[in-house]
Design a protein around this motif. Structure first.
Motif, PDB file in Angstrom:
ATOM      1  N   PRO A   1       0.801  -1.229   0.000  1.00  6.34           N
ATOM      2  CA  PRO A   1       0.000   0.000   0.000  1.00  6.34           C
ATOM      3  C   PRO A   1       0.831   1.275   0.000  1.00  6.34           C
ATOM      4  N   TYR A   2       2.091   1.192   0.412  1.00  6.40           N
ATOM      5  CA  TYR A   2       2.922   2.394   0.501  1.00  6.40           C
ATOM      6  C   TYR A   2       3.552   2.788  -0.826  1.00  6.40           C
ATOM      7  N   THR A   3       3.545   1.870  -1.780  1.00  3.80           N
ATOM      8  CA  THR A   3       4.109   2.186  -3.098  1.00  3.80           C
ATOM      9  C   THR A   3       3.161   1.875  -4.240  1.00  3.80           C
ATOM     10  N   GLY A   4       2.159   1.043  -3.988  1.00  3.94           N
ATOM     11  CA  GLY A   4       1.314   0.528  -5.055  1.00  3.94           C
ATOM     12  C   GLY A   4       1.979  -0.615  -5.800  1.00  3.94           C
ATOM     13  N   GLY A   5       3.125  -1.089  -5.308  1.00  4.97           N
ATOM     14  CA  GLY A   5       3.856  -2.164  -5.966  1.00  4.97           C
ATOM     15  C   GLY A   5       3.108  -3.484  -5.915  1.00  4.97           C
ATOM     16  N   ILE A   6       3.104  -4.198  -7.044  1.00  5.66           N
ATOM     17  CA  ILE A   6       2.396  -5.468  -7.177  1.00  5.66           C
ATOM     18  C   ILE A   6       3.403  -6.599  -7.304  1.00  5.66           C
TER      19      ILE A   6
END
Length: 246
Positions: A184-189
């Motif tokens: 949630p802090y980067t949007g990284g998947i």
């Protein structure tokens, strides 16, 4: 949303990018992690949809004490009488879920990583800034003393007392934030260690990934993001690569 049977007899409820798990244990139900405050009505509905009642929830296990994992814990304990378990290393954090210092200042980090603005905004709407802690907890140390009898794997780094829970008979490990498939802090998947804006010690968190590999579990069930059913080894390998590229 409730996702049924993400592993045998384990179900995932996702509210505001944050997961709660329900583990069926015969005629009772075990809850792992308590989400954010807005999850409460959905949690109650999920319990009923799975064919149980609050009286048959035998325990709440916390992988760690951050605000987004204890959001409904006090209410569950108060209204349902559910015992709450947390590792002694995170007992104080569960009681005071904002009393931690991440490796990097979260506000400056988010300013530099705008991909986190939308998911963090959704978490705020779901009550991320209004979580009350829970002080009345039981120690999550010995599997013999814990409902559901999962193997308790100490995985410090994200927090000092972070644990993963290995349900060996179901070929599944609930990893909390030791490894996530959405940050949630980067949007990284994809499998990764949570950003330093929410992790106490990233190097220690990366080192703890070896303990997850030891489970050889097929199903990896994180605190944020969908489950990963391609095996824990591949999840950890991707998380290590992501950490190296950060």
């Amino acid at each position: 949303m409730l996702f049924r049977d993400v592993a045998e007899g384990i179900h995932r409820l996702e509210i505001a990018h944050t997961n709660t798990y329900f583990v069926e244990t015969g005629d009772q139900l075990l809850v792992v992690d308590a989400g954010l405050p807005a999850a409460w009505p959905h949690l109650l509905l999920a319990v009923h949809d799975l064919g149980y009642s609050p009286a048959r929830v035998e325990g709440l296990l916390l992988t760690h004490g951050h605000f987004d994992h204890v959001g409904t814990a006090a209410r569950m304990h108060r209204e349902w009488g559910t015992p709450v378990y947390v590792h002694p290393g995170d007992r104080e954090l569960a009681a005071h879920p904002y009393s931690y210092r991440p490796q990097t200042n979260r506000f400056s980090f988010v300013a530099l990583h705008p991909g986190g603005l939308l998911p963090l905004g959704r978490m705020l709407v779901a009550g991320a800034a209004t979580v009350g802690g829970i002080a009345d907890t039981e120690p999550l140390e010995s599997r013999a003393d814990v409902p559901g009898s999962p193997w308790i794997i100490e995985t410090p780094g994200h927090t000092d007392g972070h644990v993963a829970l290995h349900f060996a008979a179901r070929d599944a490990v609930i990893v909390g934030d030791a490894l996530v498939t959405f940050d949630p802090y980067t949007g990284g998947i994809g499998p990764r260690v949570v950003a330093p804006a929410a992790t106490a010690d990233v190097d220690t968190a990366v080192a703890s990934l070896d303990r997850l590999v030891d489970t050889e579990a097929k199903h990896v069930l994180p605190g944020h993001g969908p489950g990963w059913s391609l095996g824990v080894r591949s999840a950890v390998a991707q998380a290590r690569r992501a950490a190296g590229a950060a």
